[in-house]
Design an enzyme around this catalytic site. Structure first.
Site, short mmCIF file in Angstrom:
data_model
loop_
_atom_site.label_atom_id
_atom_site.label_comp_id
_atom_site.label_asym_id
_atom_site.label_seq_id
_atom_site.Cartn_x
_atom_site.Cartn_y
_atom_site.Cartn_z
N LEU A 122 42.82 -18.38 46.64
CA LEU A 122 43.53 -18.64 47.89
C LEU A 122 44.06 -17.30 48.36
CD1 LEU A 122 45.69 -21.87 47.31
CD2 LEU A 122 43.87 -21.59 48.99
N ASP A 123 43.90 -16.98 49.65
CA ASP A 123 44.41 -15.68 50.10
C ASP A 123 45.93 -15.67 50.01
OD1 ASP A 123 45.71 -16.22 52.82
OD2 ASP A 123 43.73 -17.08 53.16
N ARG A 124 46.49 -14.50 50.07
CA ARG A 124 47.93 -14.32 49.82
C ARG A 124 48.79 -15.17 50.74
NH1 ARG A 124 49.46 -8.47 50.73
NH2 ARG A 124 49.80 -9.17 52.89
N ASP A 125 48.37 -15.36 52.00
CA ASP A 125 49.19 -16.09 52.96
C ASP A 125 48.98 -17.60 52.91
OD1 ASP A 125 50.29 -13.71 53.98
OD2 ASP A 125 48.54 -13.41 55.25
#
Length: 272
Positions: free
Chosen positions: A96-99
């Site tokens: 999952l991307d950081r945001d």
């Protein structure tokens, strides 16, 4: 494959019954046997003790899915959230991307990870995305939702959702449910942007048949307020055990046997 052939040929027995499921999960508590063709008797086998971890975690926004801290980044990394006693044994199943936030699978089983991420398996990933509708004063139209499913042209090729619907609208913000079967980098965010919508929150709620993620924050206004507020000094700690059907940020739970088997069932045909 040889084991699968034994099951297909009806030669494997579990607790005295012929086993027809190639993905039946057994433990040392089960009596497992194989029919010997020469003697006609069932020879008992010792089922190995489970040694792998299969976990689901609610990843909070602001945590990077990497095992190595980048030299110039102060954002926390996912290993800091691995449950106590599992450090050095787990890896992320996909990212999952950081945001983004929500469901992240963790395991020590490389085959499980491969089956869950292989493109050929088309394992569904479900997301809830909060977007602003101030400009139009209305949620995304049916035409927009159909465009998600028909295909959105991105710089790395067309991307489409297998399902797209508006699940909430408060006059200013809308929450969309989007289901995709690919895992390209920030794909859902890029699809939204290509159709003229920002992404204020992206929450993954399901991978295949694995769910159990609570809606957090519960209101779209709270979710929008959190957008862009992630700071490098976000405090993280090892995840704590939570309710498997309603995990909250920073909580984890073990996968159920049928959830593990479902991932294997999706990927197994591609071994042939």
């Amino acid at each position: 494959r040889s084991v699968r052939r034994l099951v297909a040929n009806g030669r494997v027995y579990v607790d005295g019954h012929r086993c027809t499921d190639q993905l039946a999960l057994v433990s040392s508590l089960n009596h497992v046997g194989v029919l010997c063709r020469k003697s006609g008797t069932v020879e008992r086998l010792e089922a190995p003790h489970p040694k792998d971890f299969y976990l689901k975690l609610f990843k909070p926004r602001g945590v990077t899915c990497t095992h190595r801290q980048e030299p110039h980044s102060k954002f926390p990394i996912i290993t800091a959230m691995y449950p106590t006693g599992t450090q050095g044994m787990l890896h992320c199943v996909g990212r999952l991307d950081r945001d983004s936030e929500g469901l992240l699978l963790l395991t020590s089983d490389g085959a499980f990870s491969r089956f869950a991420t292989m493109p050929e398996a088309h394992l569904e990933k479900e997301y809830l995305a909060v977007t602003s509708c101030v400009k139009d004063g209305a949620p995304p139209s049916q035409d927009v939702l159909k465009q998600f499913q028909a295909g959105v042209l991105l710089h790395d090729g067309e991307a489409r959702a297998s399902a797209a619907e508006v699940v909430d609208f408060d006059g200013r913000l809308a929450r969309l449910r989007l289901v995709v079967t690919e895992g390209r980098f920030r794909m859902v965010r890029r699809m939204l942007r290509a159709l003229g919508y920002c992404c204020l929150q992206l929450l993954r709620t399901r991978v295949g048949q694995i769910g159990g993620i609570a809606l957090h924050p519960e209101t779209m206004a709270e979710a929008a307020t959190c957008c862009g507020n992630t700071t490098p000094d976000l405090a993280v700690a090892p995840a704590i055990l939570g309710d498997a059907v309603s995990l909250r940020p920073g909580e984890f739970a073990a996968l159920a046997p049928d959830e593990i088997a479902d991932v294997y069932r999706c990927g197994l045909p591609w071994l042939d």
